[in-house]
Write a protein that holds these residues in place. Structure first.
Motif, mmCIF file in Angstrom:
data_model
loop_
_atom_site.group_PDB
_atom_site.id
_atom_site.type_symbol
_atom_site.label_atom_id
_atom_site.label_comp_id
_atom_site.label_asym_id
_atom_site.label_seq_id
_atom_site.Cartn_x
_atom_site.Cartn_y
_atom_site.Cartn_z
ATOM 1 N N ALA A 82 0.824 -1.181 0.001
ATOM 2 C CA ALA A 82 0.035 0.081 -0.057
ATOM 3 C C ALA A 82 0.902 1.162 -0.196
ATOM 4 O O ALA A 82 0.691 2.307 -0.745
ATOM 5 N N LEU A 83 1.967 1.273 0.731
ATOM 6 C CA LEU A 83 2.707 2.519 0.864
ATOM 7 C C LEU A 83 3.370 2.602 -0.661
ATOM 8 O O LEU A 83 3.588 3.641 -1.100
ATOM 9 N N ALA A 84 3.977 1.409 -0.941
ATOM 10 C CA ALA A 84 4.609 1.729 -2.455
ATOM 11 C C ALA A 84 3.566 2.335 -3.443
ATOM 12 O O ALA A 84 4.091 3.008 -4.411
ATOM 13 N N LEU A 85 2.219 2.052 -3.377
ATOM 14 C CA LEU A 85 1.508 2.201 -4.508
ATOM 15 C C LEU A 85 0.586 3.425 -4.182
ATOM 16 O O LEU A 85 -0.219 3.874 -4.743
ATOM 17 N N ASP A 86 0.735 3.776 -2.866
ATOM 18 C CA ASP A 86 -0.228 4.920 -2.124
ATOM 19 C C ASP A 86 -1.585 4.535 -2.498
ATOM 20 O O ASP A 86 -2.672 5.234 -2.862
ATOM 21 N N LEU A 87 -1.739 3.349 -1.757
ATOM 22 C CA LEU A 87 -3.310 2.989 -1.824
ATOM 23 C C LEU A 87 -3.822 2.650 -0.228
ATOM 24 O O LEU A 87 -3.104 2.796 0.615
ATOM 25 N N PRO A 88 -5.337 2.970 -0.115
ATOM 26 C CA PRO A 88 -5.689 2.466 1.030
ATOM 27 C C PRO A 88 -5.554 1.280 1.568
ATOM 28 O O PRO A 88 -5.597 0.224 0.648
ATOM 29 N N VAL A 89 -5.810 0.823 2.769
ATOM 30 C CA VAL A 89 -5.694 -0.417 3.359
ATOM 31 C C VAL A 89 -7.178 -0.565 4.027
ATOM 32 O O VAL A 89 -7.683 0.210 4.679
ATOM 33 N N VAL A 90 -7.524 -1.803 4.045
ATOM 34 C CA VAL A 90 -8.910 -2.217 4.881
ATOM 35 C C VAL A 90 -8.426 -3.143 5.660
ATOM 36 O O VAL A 90 -8.573 -4.683 5.136
ATOM 37 N N GLN A 187 -10.189 -17.091 5.241
ATOM 38 C CA GLN A 187 -9.903 -16.938 3.895
ATOM 39 C C GLN A 187 -9.619 -15.751 3.078
ATOM 40 O O GLN A 187 -10.505 -14.790 3.532
ATOM 41 N N ALA A 188 -8.602 -15.377 2.525
ATOM 42 C CA ALA A 188 -8.452 -14.090 1.791
ATOM 43 C C ALA A 188 -9.871 -13.689 1.050
ATOM 44 O O ALA A 188 -10.035 -12.225 0.875
ATOM 45 N N ALA A 189 -10.417 -14.669 0.231
ATOM 46 C CA ALA A 189 -11.645 -14.287 -0.495
ATOM 47 C C ALA A 189 -12.661 -13.634 0.430
ATOM 48 O O ALA A 189 -13.432 -12.761 -0.029
ATOM 49 N N ALA A 190 -12.811 -14.192 1.698
ATOM 50 C CA ALA A 190 -13.730 -13.743 2.548
ATOM 51 C C ALA A 190 -13.432 -12.342 2.915
ATOM 52 O O ALA A 190 -14.355 -11.366 3.187
ATOM 53 N N VAL A 191 -12.027 -12.033 3.347
ATOM 54 C CA VAL A 191 -11.525 -10.712 3.782
ATOM 55 C C VAL A 191 -11.851 -9.690 2.441
ATOM 56 O O VAL A 191 -12.306 -8.597 2.756
ATOM 57 N N ALA A 192 -11.918 -10.147 1.452
ATOM 58 C CA ALA A 192 -12.003 -9.457 0.136
ATOM 59 C C ALA A 192 -13.293 -8.891 0.240
ATOM 60 O O ALA A 192 -13.911 -7.749 -0.108
ATOM 61 N N ARG A 193 -14.394 -9.954 0.295
ATOM 62 C CA ARG A 193 -15.797 -9.439 0.547
ATOM 63 C C ARG A 193 -16.260 -8.532 1.619
ATOM 64 O O ARG A 193 -17.096 -7.563 1.206
ATOM 65 N N LEU A 194 -15.616 -8.655 2.734
ATOM 66 C CA LEU A 194 -16.088 -7.846 3.745
ATOM 67 C C LEU A 194 -15.243 -6.512 3.605
ATOM 68 O O LEU A 194 -15.932 -5.538 3.775
ATOM 69 N N ALA A 195 -14.108 -6.359 2.986
ATOM 70 C CA ALA A 195 -13.469 -5.226 2.721
ATOM 71 C C ALA A 195 -14.074 -4.390 1.452
ATOM 72 O O ALA A 195 -14.109 -3.192 1.558
ATOM 73 N N LEU A 196 -14.817 -5.005 0.625
ATOM 74 C CA LEU A 196 -15.519 -4.244 -0.259
ATOM 75 C C LEU A 196 -16.668 -3.641 0.172
ATOM 76 O O LEU A 196 -16.950 -2.289 -0.196
ATOM 77 N N ARG A 197 -17.296 -4.039 1.224
ATOM 78 C CA ARG A 197 -18.479 -3.403 1.924
ATOM 79 C C ARG A 197 -17.756 -2.157 2.480
ATOM 80 O O ARG A 197 -18.473 -1.014 2.540
ATOM 81 N N GLU A 198 -16.799 -2.443 3.161
ATOM 82 C CA GLU A 198 -16.077 -1.317 4.160
ATOM 83 C C GLU A 198 -15.709 -0.216 3.101
ATOM 84 O O GLU A 198 -15.925 0.914 3.396
ATOM 85 N N LEU A 199 -15.052 -0.356 2.019
ATOM 86 C CA LEU A 199 -14.734 0.567 0.946
ATOM 87 C C LEU A 199 -15.745 1.258 0.506
ATOM 88 O O LEU A 199 -15.864 2.415 0.474
ATOM 89 N N ALA A 200 -16.838 0.681 0.315
ATOM 90 C CA ALA A 200 -18.127 1.424 -0.423
ATOM 91 C C ALA A 200 -18.561 2.407 0.722
ATOM 92 O O ALA A 200 -19.263 3.189 0.441
ATOM 93 N N SER A 201 -18.265 2.232 1.952
ATOM 94 C CA SER A 201 -18.706 3.156 2.917
ATOM 95 C C SER A 201 -17.626 4.027 3.712
ATOM 96 O O SER A 201 -17.661 4.861 4.571
ATOM 97 N N GLY A 202 -16.479 4.008 2.716
ATOM 98 C CA GLY A 202 -15.351 4.975 2.920
ATOM 99 C C GLY A 202 -14.499 4.530 4.133
ATOM 100 O O GLY A 202 -13.962 5.499 4.720
ATOM 101 N N GLN A 203 -14.371 3.078 4.477
ATOM 102 C CA GLN A 203 -13.635 2.887 5.701
ATOM 103 C C GLN A 203 -12.344 2.473 5.414
ATOM 104 O O GLN A 203 -11.473 2.061 6.401
ATOM 105 N N GLY A 204 -11.764 2.824 4.256
ATOM 106 C CA GLY A 204 -10.204 2.459 3.902
ATOM 107 C C GLY A 204 -9.400 3.459 4.897
ATOM 108 O O GLY A 204 -9.660 4.515 5.283
ATOM 109 N N VAL A 205 -8.276 3.068 5.350
ATOM 110 C CA VAL A 205 -7.224 3.665 6.192
ATOM 111 C C VAL A 205 -5.883 3.837 5.468
ATOM 112 O O VAL A 205 -5.608 3.183 4.596
#
Length: 230
Positions: A82-90, A187-205
């Protein structure tokens, strides 16, 4: 949205890439090999999807609780990318990710991970139709015999804590679980599904704010404690 998800909090090392409606996954139960497998898995899912790292929009990571080294590895890798690419993390609860993969008909879910030293990490969740998974209390660490559930109901139980401590957990449930599987891991696939919901509500850090959750600060029993256990 192209989201890379990492989950290494247990014996299972997994990576998932959510891109549009597709999810590309690599997952392997490989104790003590996570550091060796993680980055090649990331490269593999990107290659399969035909994407480069610079086409990613966010990083998701299982933040624990779980094995100390595994949780640290996942957080460090997510922060570095994330730091290398300047991306948010969930950051996503590893127990919530475990509960997310319970059978679709499950309503009340107990997620339990073997924490070693005679203890479990546990979280209780409710699945409501069409709504995000709801935590019914704080995630805790402790012995299976002292687990306190928030209500008397029919539970689905998932996670390695069940494989290790089913005889101790059964009395805490009040009745036989509707479904129980002690061979499931977050599993990472479940992490991804939950994170997409968080991102949709602006929860990335920002990457530096993606922190691990350990629930305890002790890695192993002392010699005296091991002798007393025997």
């Amino acid at each position: 949205m192209n989201l890379l998800a990492i989950e290494t909090s247990t014996e299972c090392c997994s990576v998932a890439l959510a891109c549009g409606d597709e999810v590309v996954v690599r997952s392997e139960v490989a104790p003590r090999r996570h550091a060796e497998l993680l980055l090649p898995m990331c490269d593999a899912v990107l290659a399969e999807a035909g994407l480069s790292r610079r086409q990613l929009d966010a990083i998701a990571v299982g933040r624990g609780p779980g094995a100390f080294t595994g949780v640290r590895l996942a957080i460090s890798a997510a922060q570095g990318i994330a730091l290398a690419l300047d991306l948010p993390v969930v950051p996503v609860s590893s127990l919530a990710a475990l509960a997310q993969d319970a059978p679709a008909e499950s309503r009340y879910i107990l997620a339990v991970i073997d924490a070693r030293m005679g203890e479990i990490y546990s979280g209780v969740f409710r699945r409501n139709d069409g709504l995000p998974l709801e935590a019914l209390g704080p995630e805790v660490v402790g012995t299976a015999e002292r687990l306190v559930l928030p209500m008397q109901t029919s539970w689905t139980v998932v996670g390695t804590g069940w494989a290790s401590y089913a005889p101790m957990l059964r009395p805490r449930l009040g009745c036989e679980p509707l479904f129980a599987d002690g061979a499931r891991y977050p599993q990472a696939a479940a992490v991804a599904r939950l994170a997409l919901r968080e991102l949709a509500s602006g929860q990335g850090v920002p990457a530096e704010q993606a922190l691990p959750v350990y629930l305890r600060d002790k890695v192993a029993l002392t010699t005296a404690e091991r002798q007393q256990a025997w």
